[in-house]
Design a protein around this motif. Structure first.
Motif, PDB file in Angstrom:
ATOM      1  N   LYS A  95       0.798   3.937  -3.167  1.00 23.25           N
ATOM      2  CA  LYS A  95       0.349   5.478  -2.688  1.00 23.25           C
ATOM      3  C   LYS A  95       1.552   6.666  -3.306  1.00 23.25           C
ATOM      4  N   THR A 120      -5.814   1.078  -2.020  1.00 22.32           N
ATOM      5  CA  THR A 120      -7.288   1.748  -1.696  1.00 22.32           C
ATOM      6  C   THR A 120      -7.929  -0.199  -1.721  1.00 22.32           C
ATOM      7  N   LEU A 121      -7.830  -0.778  -2.806  1.00 23.33           N
ATOM      8  CA  LEU A 121      -6.886  -2.320  -2.427  1.00 23.33           C
ATOM      9  C   LEU A 121      -7.038  -2.386  -1.958  1.00 23.33           C
ATOM     10  N   SER A 178       0.550  -0.673   0.393  1.00 25.00           N
ATOM     11  CA  SER A 178       0.353  -0.070   0.424  1.00 25.00           C
ATOM     12  C   SER A 178       0.884   1.022   0.258  1.00 25.00           C
ATOM     13  N   ARG A 237       1.816   6.759  -7.027  1.00 19.54           N
ATOM     14  CA  ARG A 237       0.126   7.746  -7.178  1.00 19.54           C
ATOM     15  C   ARG A 237      -0.490   6.481  -7.444  1.00 19.54           C
ATOM     16  N   ASP A 238      -0.979   5.066  -6.738  1.00 16.00           N
ATOM     17  CA  ASP A 238      -1.945   4.718  -7.790  1.00 16.00           C
ATOM     18  C   ASP A 238      -2.949   4.203  -6.951  1.00 16.00           C
ATOM     19  N   LEU A 239      -3.748   5.227  -7.140  1.00 17.95           N
ATOM     20  CA  LEU A 239      -4.602   5.542  -5.488  1.00 17.95           C
ATOM     21  C   LEU A 239      -4.941   3.974  -5.239  1.00 17.95           C
ATOM     22  N   LYS A 240      -6.097   4.062  -6.669  1.00 23.56           N
ATOM     23  CA  LYS A 240      -7.031   2.622  -6.254  1.00 23.56           C
ATOM     24  C   LYS A 240      -6.062   1.493  -6.341  1.00 23.56           C
ATOM     25  N   THR A 241      -4.847   1.312  -6.551  1.00 18.98           N
ATOM     26  CA  THR A 241      -4.351   0.006  -5.816  1.00 18.98           C
ATOM     27  C   THR A 241      -3.871  -0.004  -4.538  1.00 18.98           C
TER      28      THR A 241
END
Length: 258
Positions: free
Chosen positions: A121, A130-131, A117, A124-128
């Protein structure tokens, strides 16, 4: 004139012979006196020499008996020390290890999700991210319970170890002086070995002198052997005294056994 000179030389030769004869007699008389004196020394020393031999054997026997007793007592005390709370500590240690092994995969998974995670971050891969956070947070309660269990087991082991150490401290403190005493004994035994070697050589030379009828050398070597025996006797007393101190320390330790 020639007759007078011959008479003079004749008297001179006679005088020299008389002086030489007197000196020879004095030397022989002196040697005889020294031999008799040496024989008297041997006779005078023989009783003390024999008595000291007996004393050395007796002291050696006493030291060996006390040392054997001390070693057996020390072994017994160490056995008690090693067995004190052994079953309890073994059980608690096993429980702590089992808890860590049981929860290791869960904690490893939780740690890996947290690292992934963080990396997402940073990228800047916010989708990944968040998952990953969702998956990690779903495990949080279980992880908390696992950590609590591990800590409880670890703390219980640590507490038990401290209690056992406190219980054994007075015993170990009582045994502490023994190490230094044993070092002193070892050092003194080395000195005895050196003295024994010197004495053995003196005894060998004494016996050789007796066979040769050399009372003067025999007396000298007997005296040398006796002096070494006196030193050994003194060192044996030191060792016995230290063994007694060890015995006292062991008794003190025994009185503190659980």
């Amino acid at each position: 004139m020639i007759i007078n000179k011959f008479s003079y030389f004749k008297k001179l030769v006679q005088l020299i012979l008389v002086v030489a004869l007197l000196n020879s007699n004095l030397t022989m008389a002196s040697a005889g006196t020294d031999w008799d004196s040496a024989l008297d020394d041997i006779n005078g020393l023989h009783g003390n020499y024999t008595s000291l031999q007996v004393a050395l054997k007796s002291d050696s026997s006493k030291i060996q008996m006390l040392r054997k007793q001390n070693n057996e007592t020390l072994k017994s005390i160490h056995s008690v020390i090693e067995s004190t709370d052994k079953a309890l500590l073994s059980r608690l240690s096993s429980e702590a290890t089992s808890a860590q092994k049981k929860h290791a995969p869960l904690l490893e998974q939780y740690s890996t999700l947290s690292k992934q995670s963080t990396a997402a971050k940073k990228a800047r891969d916010l989708k990944t991210a968040t998952l990953l956070d969702l998956r990690r947070n779903k495990l949080k309660a279980t992880v908390t319970l696992a950590r609590t269990e591990i800590k409880a087991k670890t703390d219980a082991l640590a507490t038990a170890r401290k209690q056992t150490a406190a219980k054994l401290k007075p015993i170990k403190d009582a045994l502490a002086p023994i190490t230094a005493l044993k070092k002193q004994i070892t050092a003194e035994n080395k000195k005895i070995a050196v003295a024994q070697k010197v004495r053995s050589e003196a005894d060998k030379q004494y016996k050789s002198a007796v066979k040769q009828g050399d009372a003067i050398t025999a007396a000298t070597k007997m005296r040398s052997s006796y002096e070494q025996m006196m030193q050994i006797h003194s060192m044996q007393k030191n060792i016995y005294s230290w063994e007694q101190k060890i015995s006292l320390a062991l008794r003190a330790a025994e009185s503190k056994l659980p």
